[in-house]
Design a protein around this motif. Structure first.
Motif, PDB file in Angstrom:
ATOM      1  N   TRP A 183       0.832  -1.208   0.000  1.00 56.25           N
ATOM      2  CA  TRP A 183       0.000   0.000   0.000  1.00 56.25           C
ATOM      3  C   TRP A 183       0.865   1.257   0.000  1.00 56.25           C
ATOM      4  O   TRP A 183       0.612   2.199  -0.751  1.00 56.25           O
ATOM      5  N   VAL A 184       1.900   1.287   0.818  1.00 55.82           N
ATOM      6  CA  VAL A 184       2.796   2.441   0.862  1.00 55.82           C
ATOM      7  C   VAL A 184       3.451   2.655  -0.496  1.00 55.82           C
ATOM      8  O   VAL A 184       3.487   3.781  -1.023  1.00 55.82           O
ATOM      9  N   ASP A 185       3.972   1.582  -1.095  1.00 60.47           N
ATOM     10  CA  ASP A 185       4.644   1.702  -2.386  1.00 60.47           C
ATOM     11  C   ASP A 185       3.699   2.221  -3.463  1.00 60.47           C
ATOM     12  O   ASP A 185       4.056   3.108  -4.254  1.00 60.47           O
ATOM     13  N   ALA A 186       2.487   1.656  -3.497  1.00 58.67           N
ATOM     14  CA  ALA A 186       1.516   2.077  -4.511  1.00 58.67           C
ATOM     15  C   ALA A 186       1.091   3.520  -4.283  1.00 58.67           C
ATOM     16  O   ALA A 186       0.982   4.311  -5.235  1.00 58.67           O
ATOM     17  N   THR A 187       0.864   3.903  -3.028  1.00 54.36           N
ATOM     18  CA  THR A 187       0.431   5.257  -2.716  1.00 54.36           C
ATOM     19  C   THR A 187       1.493   6.272  -3.103  1.00 54.36           C
ATOM     20  O   THR A 187       1.200   7.331  -3.678  1.00 54.36           O
ATOM     21  N   ARG A 188       2.740   5.977  -2.811  1.00 54.03           N
ATOM     22  CA  ARG A 188       3.817   6.896  -3.171  1.00 54.03           C
ATOM     23  C   ARG A 188       3.956   7.040  -4.679  1.00 54.03           C
ATOM     24  O   ARG A 188       4.432   8.064  -5.176  1.00 54.03           O
ATOM     25  N   ALA A 189       3.529   5.999  -5.420  1.00 47.34           N
ATOM     26  CA  ALA A 189       3.578   6.046  -6.882  1.00 47.34           C
ATOM     27  C   ALA A 189       2.288   6.592  -7.491  1.00 47.34           C
ATOM     28  O   ALA A 189       2.149   6.635  -8.716  1.00 47.34           O
TER      29      ALA A 189
END
Length: 333
Positions: free
Chosen positions: A284-290
């Motif tokens: 979730w963090v990775d996708a949100t930052r992208a």
């Protein structure tokens, strides 16, 4: 993007405190920027030793706190709708623990609100999709190496139910994970529910219908059965079997001594699915930052709530209850 994702965590109870620890110590690319809980002492205790975190009694003030760019909702289910709509109004990406909203009508309002935005903002915390065993089973079923799935056999056992746990909660709280897992594993909606009620266990508190045997029918003609037993007395155990494929048998520490063999059984879902929670939040963090949203979404949360409601009616009425889903918006195609 090198800047850490500032996350407001709503709820500092058992689940919220674990996510605060995870964001601070277990995942990369994020930090806890704010925490909200009506019990501000509990919130302060959950973030003790973490620098730069503001503590709030109200959701709105946490969402508006400096540095907040995303939201993790771990508050009780009845508070989720208001928190989700507040996050949507601010354009904040959300990871919302299940249930999305306990009542399907409220969950549908969240669906409609996200559709009006014209883009996905929320992911729902069905962490089993991130468990390594469940992912291997999903890959196997998708490959059709075993043919077309006809039945799933599931067990969901807890050591003991917490105070205030109701018979309906065996379906709409415990079995909600099997509801989502079945939809995901089979790629089919659940269309009807029957709940069978054996004689309650001697371990069950007075008036609690425990265990229960839940049977789901799917749009593709498959059957899913779930034995849910929340006062097993021995541990936390989740298993799933599809044909000759089976998950949930992985063991912990085994000790052989004095003519016997003892194997550990997890006592808590945070132990059994610790790695899945880590994978889920990191994804979730990775996708949100992208600038993306992946994983189970608002539609999945709504469908789970609708199926669970039908299951509670089946429990109460003793018959087969069909699931009535609204038309699926194109946003979730």
């Amino acid at each position: 993007m090198s800047e850490l994702l500032g996350v407001a965590v709503l709820g500092a109870g058992h689940m919220g405190a674990d996510h605060i620890r995870r964001l601070d110590q277990g995942v990369s690319g994020a930090r806890v920027a704010a925490v909200a809980d009506p019990d501000t002492d509990r919130a302060a205790e959950a973030v003790a030793g973490i620098e730069g975190v503001s503590v709030h009694a109200e959701t709105a003030s946490a969402l508006d706190a400096p540095g907040v760019r995303a939201v993790l909702i771990a508050s009780p289910g009845p508070a989720h709708e208001e928190a989700l709509l507040a996050a949507f109004a601010r354009g904040l990406p959300v990871l919302c623990e299940k249930p999305l909203v306990p009542e399907s009508a409220g969950a549908l309002r969240v669906v409609e609100a996200e559709v009006r935005l014209g883009r996905r903002l929320a992911q729902v915390g069905f962490m089993r999709r991130y468990d390594a065993e469940y992912q291997r089973l999903k890959s196997l079923l998708d490959s059709r190496r075993l043919g077309r799935p006809l039945m799933l056999h599931c067990t969901h056992r807890n050591v003991a139910s917490p105070p205030g746990f109701t018979s309906a909660m065996l379906v709409n709280s415990s079995v909600s994970h099997e509801i989502d897992a079945a939809r995901w594993l089979l790629g089919q909606e659940l269309t009807a529910v029957t709940v069978l009620r054996p004689q309650p266990s001697a371990n069950a508190p007075e008036g609690l219908v425990d265990p229960q045997f839940v049977v789901f029918e799917t749009a593709g003609g498959a059957l899913v059965d779930v034995e849910v037993f929340v006062n097993s007395g021995f541990g936390y155990q989740v298993e799933c079997e599809a044909g000759t494929a089976r998950i949930g048998d992985e063991r912990g520490l085994a000790v052989t001594t004095a003519g016997g063999r003892h194997e550990e059984v997890a006592q808590d879902y945070l132990v059994r699915f610790a790695d899945a929670y880590d994978r889920e939040v990191q994804a979730w963090v990775d996708a949100t930052r992208a600038g993306r949203v992946t994983g189970p979404g608002v539609w999945d949360g709504y469908a789970a709530s609708a199926v669970a409601e039908a299951g509670v009616r089946a429990l109460e009425n003793g018959g087969r209850v069909t699931v009535d889903l609204a038309p699926r918006p194109d946003l979730y195609a």
